[in-house]
Design a protein around this motif. Sequence first.
Motif, short mmCIF file in Angstrom:
data_model
loop_
_atom_site.label_atom_id
_atom_site.label_comp_id
_atom_site.label_asym_id
_atom_site.label_seq_id
_atom_site.Cartn_x
_atom_site.Cartn_y
_atom_site.Cartn_z
N ILE A 165 -21.21 34.73 62.73
CA ILE A 165 -20.98 34.90 64.17
C ILE A 165 -22.27 35.35 64.84
N LEU A 166 -22.62 34.70 65.94
CA LEU A 166 -23.77 35.14 66.74
C LEU A 166 -23.28 36.21 67.70
N GLU A 167 -23.82 37.42 67.49
CA GLU A 167 -23.34 38.58 68.25
C GLU A 167 -24.04 38.65 69.59
N LYS A 168 -23.83 37.63 70.39
CA LYS A 168 -24.48 37.56 71.71
C LYS A 168 -23.53 36.82 72.62
N GLU A 169 -23.28 37.35 73.79
CA GLU A 169 -22.32 36.67 74.69
C GLU A 169 -22.94 35.40 75.25
N PRO A 170 -22.23 34.28 75.34
CA PRO A 170 -20.90 34.08 74.79
C PRO A 170 -20.96 33.91 73.27
N ARG A 171 -20.07 34.63 72.56
CA ARG A 171 -20.14 34.63 71.10
C ARG A 171 -19.68 33.28 70.54
N ILE A 172 -20.41 32.83 69.53
CA ILE A 172 -20.06 31.56 68.89
C ILE A 172 -20.01 31.78 67.37
N ALA A 173 -19.35 30.85 66.67
CA ALA A 173 -19.20 31.01 65.22
C ALA A 173 -19.46 29.71 64.49
N PHE A 174 -20.13 29.84 63.35
CA PHE A 174 -20.32 28.72 62.43
C PHE A 174 -19.39 28.97 61.24
N VAL A 175 -18.44 28.06 61.04
CA VAL A 175 -17.36 28.35 60.10
C VAL A 175 -17.43 27.53 58.81
N GLY A 176 -18.49 26.72 58.65
CA GLY A 176 -18.59 25.91 57.44
C GLY A 176 -17.35 25.06 57.27
N ASP A 177 -16.91 24.90 56.02
CA ASP A 177 -15.79 24.00 55.76
C ASP A 177 -14.44 24.73 55.69
N LEU A 178 -14.35 25.88 56.38
CA LEU A 178 -13.01 26.44 56.61
C LEU A 178 -12.27 25.55 57.60
N TYR A 213 -18.12 26.09 65.56
CA TYR A 213 -18.89 24.96 65.04
C TYR A 213 -18.46 24.71 63.58
N PRO A 214 -17.74 23.60 63.33
CA PRO A 214 -17.22 23.35 61.98
C PRO A 214 -18.23 22.66 61.08
N GLY A 215 -17.92 22.59 59.79
CA GLY A 215 -18.79 21.93 58.82
C GLY A 215 -18.78 20.42 58.94
#
Length: 289
Positions: A165-178, A213-215
């Motif tokens: 998770i990028l701890e900066k507003e707006p927060r975004i996440a890279f979740v790999g192959d979950l 952001y997915p894998g």
Amino acid sequence: MSSNGDTDHRTKIPKIHIHSSGESGIFANAYLVETENGVVAIDSTLTVSESKSFRSQLDNLGKPLIAVILTHAHPDHVAGVTNLVQSSSTSIPVIALESVERLMRSTEELKRSIWGPIYKEEWISKWTYPNQLLKDKEEVTFDEITYRVHDFGAGGDSDANSIWILEKEPRIAFVGDLMFNGTHSYIADNHLQDWLKNLDKAHGLLSDISTIYPGHGKPGSMELIESQKKYLIAYSDAVKELSSGKPKLTDDTKKQLTRKMEEFLPNAGLSFLIAHSSDAVAAELASIK
Ligand SMILES: [Zn+2]
């Protein structure tokens, strides 16, 4: 050009560039997080061609690579690190969970023996391993952006998965192959039940995230979690019905499973994965009876 003092703030919001691999790269995503003074790569693609093209995409930004972050240890996400970092003039931090690094080391030879003969000269002959290892909830900061890792353990499409998770507003996440978006999923590593539990856990963690952001496939929001759950449940139900409690499917029931899942997710890529994952899921379901 602003004179109201906002410029600094705005320029520090990262710009996310997506590298979407073609079919021969299993439609895997790798990402470039561009900030004012450099670029952080998230994952690295599978093949020689894709990883070189990913490096060109980076070079076109005209900023130095400052780090590589890995979500999980599957080849379509980690193999390309070698080509990504080799033309950088300084040593680049390659960062992952300890469990992801361990899994890369313990599986490189096996993956090469299975996939090397298929990919031939496109198979990256020597992987580059992480040189900075983190534990659950630890963080790294590059160019004033903090990246925090969340250890999801087994259950996602591999034995060791993480969300960054990028701890900066707006927060975004890279979740790999979950999460896969719009392709069939790889479910061959025996963790379908853990994966479902992890999606519930992700639901809490990602509730205030603006973009996931997915894998594989396009970015989205929380609906990616729900659609991944529905896919896994549909797959599991279909295997349960077709396997009749046995730990394997026959060639014929594998074909039926493929037809069912192609109906469930029409026109989606990676349909070869449907049959590929079926025995692992049948065995897992048989073992929990
Ligand atoms: Zn993948």
